[in-house]
Design an enzyme around this catalytic site. Structure first.
Site, PDB file in Angstrom:
ATOM      1  CB  SER A  82      -0.887   0.010   1.241  1.00  0.00           C
ATOM      2  OG  SER A  82      -1.475   1.288   1.398  1.00  0.00           O
TER       3      SER A  82
ATOM      4  CE1 TYR B 222      -4.113  -2.253   5.034  1.00  0.00           C
ATOM      5  CE2 TYR B 222      -3.496  -0.019   4.426  1.00  0.00           C
ATOM      6  CZ  TYR B 222      -3.872  -1.298   4.065  1.00  0.00           C
ATOM      7  OH  TYR B 222      -3.997  -1.623   2.744  1.00  0.00           O
TER       8      TYR B 222
ATOM      9  CB  ALA C 249       2.958  -1.348  11.253  1.00  0.00           C
TER      10      ALA C 249
ATOM     11  CE  LYS D 235      -1.814  -4.197   2.974  1.00  0.00           C
ATOM     12  NZ  LYS D 235      -1.929  -5.452   2.190  1.00  0.00           N
TER      13      LYS D 235
END
Lengths: 79, 244
Positions: B139, B152, B154, B156
């Site tokens: 991402s 989140y 972290a 990705k």
């Protein structure tokens, strides 16, 4: 070819040794060159020969000739 | 249809909806036999021209035994696996004091641990065939960070690091490992629940619109195909110009 013969051929080929040296003492601590790369070559050969896919924890446990027999039994490979 | 994946066996996780579903559909349209994996939402596979070309596999990717059994079964059926698209993932939005650590641990399990496990299993098959393509869904926030998305981002960020390490480890077997870093994607879930919340941020996208799942699927197709045969270890942004 029996499963034992297949197993012995694999060990012999991967470690470049005579089959006569394959015994209870043939293990990671006693065999020169038994590093992680060699261990992965061994497990790959086992998977190919016996048409199995080893679990990650079993790959880590393939650290001796005798232990390998026990692990193969988990996959219904009788030696 | 250009048959870009003719004869290839592909696994797509997160195929129940959004990017995963669009990717599974596109891979199939391009000639691949597709194993569409998700924990639910695969009813769409059993309709129209999908039948027989896309094989639904309903399982939880955190269930290591089920995943391994499925990979072994695919290997026995076809003898090879050419593409793995790791698209399944969880997402959350919260400020740091609001982080739900159980949810965070679950997100690490799905977004990182399961992804690494799948890469590891499939790579063992690809090594024997001396080739293959692995695509991981990262991402934009995994590379750049985002306020309100620490947990989140972290996970990705971990996907990005795992992609680069796997690419280095698997290059000698000609296995390519790349990641896609989308910006905001207009999935059904996003449009239904979050679009209003992020309305202001949409003004920051020079293209003036969210990505469609099909935009990201097209990039997956390129990475899965032989058109990207000399690319590995890359993290490719697809964000309508949000980061330039």
């Amino acid at each position: 070819m029996t499963n034992l013969e297949k197993l012995n051929n694999i060990f012999s080929e991967v470690f470049s040794v005579e089959q006569s040296v394959l015994n209870a003492d043939f293990c990671k601590d006693n065999v020169e060159g038994w590093d992680s790369v060699r261990q992965l070559s061994l497990t790959t050969a086992l998977e190919d020969e016996f048409d199995i896919m080893l679990d990650a924890e079993d790959i880590l446990e393939v650290t001796s000739y005798e232990k390998t027999k026990v692990i193969l039994k988990k996959y219904d490979i009788e030696i | 249809m250009n048959n870009m994946l003719n004869g290839k066996i592909a696994i797509v996780t997160g195929a129940g909806a959004g990017i995963g579903r669009a990717t599974a559909q596109l891979f199939s349209n391009e000639g691949a036999v597709v194993y569409a994996i998700d924990i639910k939402g695969l009813d769409w596979v059993n309709s129209g021209s999908n039948v027989g070309r896309i094989i639904p596999v309903e399982l939880d990717i955190c269930d290591f035994t089920a995943v391994k059994d499925s990979i072994v079964s695919i290997k026995k059926e076809h003898g090879h696996i050419d593409v793995l698209a790791n698209i399944a993932g969880l997402i959350s939005y919260e400020l740091m004091p609001m982080i739900d650590y159980n949810q965070f641990r679950k997100m690490i399990d799905v977004n990182v641990v399961s992804l690494v496990h799948l890469m590891s299993l499939v790579a063992r098959i690809m090594q024997r065939q001396q080739g293959g393509s692995i695509i991981n869904m990262a991402s934009m926030v995994g590379a750049k960070g985002a306020k309100g998305q620490l947990s989140y981002s972290a996970t990705k960020g971990a996907v990005i690091a795992a992609t680069k390490s796997a690419a280095k480890e698997l290059a000698e077997y000609h296995i390519r490992v790349n990641a896609i870093a989308p910006g905001m994607v207009g999935s059904e879930r996003f449009k239904a629940v979050l679009a209003e919340k992020f309305a202001q941020k949409m003004n920051d996208i020079p293209f003036g619109r969210l990505a469609d799942p099909e935009d990201v699927a097209n990039l997956c197709l390129f990475l899965a195909s032989d058109k990207s045969s000399y690319m590995t270890g890359q993290i490719i942004g697809i964000d309508g110009g949000a980061i330039i």
